[in-house]
Write a protein that holds these residues in place. Structure first.
Motif, PDB file in Angstrom:
ATOM      1  N   PHE A 226       3.908 -10.522  -1.634  1.00 24.58           N
ATOM      2  CA  PHE A 226       3.253  -9.425  -0.924  1.00 24.58           C
ATOM      3  C   PHE A 226       2.463  -9.956   0.267  1.00 24.58           C
ATOM      4  CE2 PHE A 226       3.858  -7.809  -5.215  1.00 24.58           C
ATOM      5  CZ  PHE A 226       4.318  -6.516  -4.986  1.00 24.58           C
ATOM      6  N   LEU A 227       1.620 -10.966   0.008  1.00 25.40           N
ATOM      7  CA  LEU A 227       0.682 -11.412   1.033  1.00 25.40           C
ATOM      8  C   LEU A 227       1.381 -12.081   2.213  1.00 25.40           C
ATOM      9  CD1 LEU A 227      -2.374 -11.359   1.414  1.00 25.40           C
ATOM     10  CD2 LEU A 227      -2.463 -13.638   0.429  1.00 25.40           C
ATOM     11  N   ASP A 228       2.459 -12.799   1.953  1.00 22.94           N
ATOM     12  CA  ASP A 228       3.136 -13.543   3.007  1.00 22.94           C
ATOM     13  C   ASP A 228       4.460 -12.908   3.421  1.00 22.94           C
ATOM     14  OD1 ASP A 228       1.064 -15.390   2.858  1.00 22.94           O
ATOM     15  OD2 ASP A 228       2.090 -16.583   1.322  1.00 22.94           O
ATOM     16  N   ALA A 229       4.633 -11.636   3.093  1.00 24.65           N
ATOM     17  CA  ALA A 229       5.892 -10.954   3.426  1.00 24.65           C
ATOM     18  C   ALA A 229       6.004 -10.742   4.936  1.00 24.65           C
ATOM     19  CB  ALA A 229       5.959  -9.604   2.719  1.00 24.65           C
ATOM     20  N   ASP A 230       7.205 -10.900   5.462  1.00 25.60           N
ATOM     21  CA  ASP A 230       7.445 -10.604   6.871  1.00 25.60           C
ATOM     22  C   ASP A 230       7.336  -9.098   7.109  1.00 25.60           C
ATOM     23  OD1 ASP A 230       7.943 -13.263   7.494  1.00 25.60           O
ATOM     24  OD2 ASP A 230      10.069 -13.099   6.947  1.00 25.60           O
ATOM     25  N   PRO A 231       6.813  -8.697   8.257  1.00 26.90           N
ATOM     26  CA  PRO A 231       6.716  -7.259   8.545  1.00 26.90           C
ATOM     27  C   PRO A 231       8.077  -6.587   8.477  1.00 26.90           C
ATOM     28  CG  PRO A 231       5.460  -8.547  10.138  1.00 26.90           C
ATOM     29  CD  PRO A 231       6.257  -9.533   9.333  1.00 26.90           C
ATOM     30  N   SER A 333       0.125  -2.778  -1.238  1.00 25.29           N
ATOM     31  CA  SER A 333       0.676  -1.885  -0.221  1.00 25.29           C
ATOM     32  C   SER A 333       0.192  -2.266   1.169  1.00 25.29           C
ATOM     33  CB  SER A 333       0.282  -0.439  -0.534  1.00 25.29           C
ATOM     34  OG  SER A 333       0.788   0.446   0.435  1.00 25.29           O
ATOM     35  N   LEU A 334      -1.093  -2.515   1.300  1.00 27.46           N
ATOM     36  CA  LEU A 334      -1.628  -2.889   2.603  1.00 27.46           C
ATOM     37  C   LEU A 334      -1.067  -4.230   3.064  1.00 27.46           C
ATOM     38  CD1 LEU A 334      -5.367  -1.783   2.228  1.00 27.46           C
ATOM     39  CD2 LEU A 334      -3.534  -0.599   3.457  1.00 27.46           C
ATOM     40  N   ALA A 335      -0.893  -5.180   2.116  1.00 27.31           N
ATOM     41  CA  ALA A 335      -0.311  -6.469   2.481  1.00 27.31           C
ATOM     42  C   ALA A 335       1.099  -6.309   3.034  1.00 27.31           C
ATOM     43  CB  ALA A 335      -0.300  -7.403   1.279  1.00 27.31           C
ATOM     44  N   LEU A 336       1.820  -5.305   2.534  1.00 26.36           N
ATOM     45  CA  LEU A 336       3.177  -5.028   3.007  1.00 26.36           C
ATOM     46  C   LEU A 336       3.180  -4.107   4.229  1.00 26.36           C
ATOM     47  CD1 LEU A 336       4.966  -4.534  -0.427  1.00 26.36           C
ATOM     48  CD2 LEU A 336       5.107  -6.523   1.082  1.00 26.36           C
ATOM     49  N   ARG A 337       2.006  -3.847   4.779  1.00 22.27           N
ATOM     50  CA  ARG A 337       1.845  -3.047   6.001  1.00 22.27           C
ATOM     51  C   ARG A 337       2.244  -1.590   5.789  1.00 22.27           C
ATOM     52  NH1 ARG A 337       1.562  -6.375  10.887  1.00 22.27           N
ATOM     53  NH2 ARG A 337       1.282  -8.528  10.216  1.00 22.27           N
ATOM     54  N   ARG A 338       1.865  -1.062   4.640  1.00 17.04           N
ATOM     55  CA  ARG A 338       2.025   0.362   4.382  1.00 17.04           C
ATOM     56  C   ARG A 338       0.647   0.951   4.126  1.00 17.04           C
ATOM     57  NH1 ARG A 338       5.988  -1.052   6.266  1.00 17.04           N
ATOM     58  NH2 ARG A 338       8.151  -0.753   5.584  1.00 17.04           N
ATOM     59  N   PRO A 339       0.257   1.967   4.871  1.00 20.77           N
ATOM     60  CA  PRO A 339      -1.057   2.578   4.664  1.00 20.77           C
ATOM     61  C   PRO A 339      -1.142   3.240   3.296  1.00 20.77           C
ATOM     62  CG  PRO A 339       0.244   3.872   6.195  1.00 20.77           C
ATOM     63  CD  PRO A 339       1.021   2.616   5.937  1.00 20.77           C
ATOM     64  N   VAL A 340      -2.355   3.611   2.910  1.00 21.92           N
ATOM     65  CA  VAL A 340      -2.617   4.127   1.571  1.00 21.92           C
ATOM     66  C   VAL A 340      -3.336   5.468   1.667  1.00 21.92           C
ATOM     67  CG1 VAL A 340      -3.906   3.731  -0.566  1.00 21.92           C
ATOM     68  CG2 VAL A 340      -2.694   1.828   0.534  1.00 21.92           C
ATOM     69  N   VAL A 341      -2.895   6.408   0.826  1.00 25.08           N
ATOM     70  CA  VAL A 341      -3.603   7.673   0.627  1.00 25.08           C
ATOM     71  C   VAL A 341      -4.280   7.587  -0.734  1.00 25.08           C
ATOM     72  CG1 VAL A 341      -3.412  10.174   0.436  1.00 25.08           C
ATOM     73  CG2 VAL A 341      -1.851   8.917   1.945  1.00 25.08           C
TER      74      VAL A 341
END
Length: 433
Positions: A226-231, A333-341
């Motif tokens: 998750f933390l080092d995933a490519d965008p 989720s944030l680490a994967l560059r997806r916002p959160v509700v």
């Protein structure tokens, strides 16, 4: 009296035992990562769980953890009784002191005699654990969750076992802080860990001021996948994903009500619920009652890699909780560059900032949740990517597993060596009592 702990030489790292009530579980990958990082930094760790988890373990890494973990209750009633008798015979003064502590802790639960009986069982578990710790030469015990696992660690210490510490996650500990005797557990521990600023505030709320220096923040660390995933680009699909145990406090029924509002307004969307639990049947009934079978899918528990793929395949992650500590799925989720509700609950606002990394709504408000979900579904891709990038930067700064495990390693060494940890980032840490 407790036996003194021998100083640990520089070339002889302390031996640490982790004690958890039920481990591993599908929702406890953060503990597995912490253990792995502590070991990677040269600290041998022995794993103990009070009891086995009844559900199926999905992730292969958690299955491997299960094989490494000693189960206290596998000793059976006879084994626990023999351990208690041996402890009473070999160290009678320590045993009677631990017995008095068990009774005192049990009386604080407010459940008539049941609390005392339960803590007498914890004492027998502590006696069995003590024998195993001595055979392994364990120098320090660290418990996760300030509930029964910490009670067992405290009783084991009272019997003459090694010093202990514990991590508080919430919300369970904060629902009954007096009944769980958090103040007594902090007083007896070498140190206590909170996973967020909010968690630290709640621990400080229930312990005397002079105990505050014992309370440290060590955040949950993220898996590199998750933390080092490519965008990855935000998908065109109007998909949302929710990951969590299907239980009342997670607010899934409010989420289903919000989804029904979106459907009634003609909003196109797909919602995937990852997880399982006691509320699954009712959620399925509500999905059918609202005619959401073509919009909402229950996927059950999934492995870490499968969750990663589901999050990457969504526009945003949803967590409609009523009570939390600081959910790992938000970090992922944030680490994967997806916002959160999510909701204005506990430590969630420390990561989810409205308009920056996602949306926050009042807990239990289906109307507000539906409005935020609609915004997430309709937001331009560039807005979602900007929020995702801000979230990834925040998580990378706070939740790198190796960094957080390093804080624990310092605390473990300080506990065994009897010295305070070194200051971090130029800010002096208060000395450990």
């Amino acid at each position: 009296m407790n036996q003194p702990t021998s100083p640990v030489r520089d070339d002889d790292p302390p031996r640490v035992a982790y004690l958890i009530n039920m481990y591993p579980q599908n929702s406890q990958s953060f503990i597995r990562r912490e253990l792995a990082e502590v070991e990677a930094q040269g600290i041998p760790v022995h794993r103990y769980t009070v009891r086995r988890w009844d559900d199926r373990i999905v992730d292969p890494l958690d299955q491997a953890e299960s094989r490494k973990t000693e189960v206290v209750l596998d000793a059976g009633a006879g084994g626990l009784l023999r351990a208690a008798m041996a402890a009473a015979a070999s160290r009678p003064l320590a045993f009677w002191g631990a017995l008095a502590l068990a009774v005192r802790l049990g009386r604080r639960t407010g459940s008539a005699g049941r609390g005392v009986v339960r803590h007498l069982i914890y004492l027998a578990e502590a006696c069995h654990l003590l024998g195993s710790l001595r055979r392994r030469g364990v120098d320090h015990v660290h418990a996760h969750f300030g509930t029964n696992s910490t009670a067992v660690a405290a009783l084991c210490h009272a019997l003459g076992g090694p010093p202990f510490s514990f991590t508080v996650h919430g919300p369970e500990e904060f629902d009954a802080p007096l009944g769980l005797a958090l103040d007594e557990k902090v007083r007896r521990a070498r140190f206590a860990v909170a996973i967020s600023d909010y968690g630290r505030s709640q621990l400080r709320r229930w312990v005397p001021y002079e105990q505050w220096p014992k309370i440290r923040i060590v955040r949950c660390g993220l898996d590199p996948m998750f933390l080092d995933a490519d965008p990855a680009p935000v998908p065109a699909a109007r998909r949302l994903v929710c990951v969590g145990r299907l239980a009342e406090q997670k607010g899934h029924l409010t989420l289903i009500e919000a989804a029904a509002r979106l459907r009634a307004e003609g909003v196109d969307f797909e919602l995937i619920l990852v997880g399982d639990g006691p509320l699954r049947g009712e959620i399925e009934r509500q999905v059918a009652a609202h005619g959401l079978q073509d919009r909402v899918r229950l996927a059950g528990w999934q492995s870490n890699s499968a969750i990663r793929d589901l999050v990457l395949g969504s526009r945003a992650t949803v967590l409609s909780s009523f009570a939390e500590g600081l959910p790992v799925v938000i970090m992922e989720s944030l680490a994967l560059r997806r916002p959160v509700v999510s909701t204005y609950v506990a430590g969630i606002p420390e990561l989810v900032e409205p308009g920056v990394t996602g949306w926050l709504v009042p807990a239990s408000s289906a109307e507000a949740l539906a409005s935020a979900l609609r915004e997430a579904l309709d937001a331009p891709v560039e807005v979602l990517e900007r929020m995702g990038a801000a979230g990834a930067a925040r998580v990378a700064e706070r939740h790198r597993a190796a960094t957080e495990a390093g804080k624990l390693v310092e605390l473990f060494r300080g506990s065994v060596e009897g010295v305070a940890p070194r200051p971090r980032d130029g800010v002096p840490e208060p000395a450990l009592p």
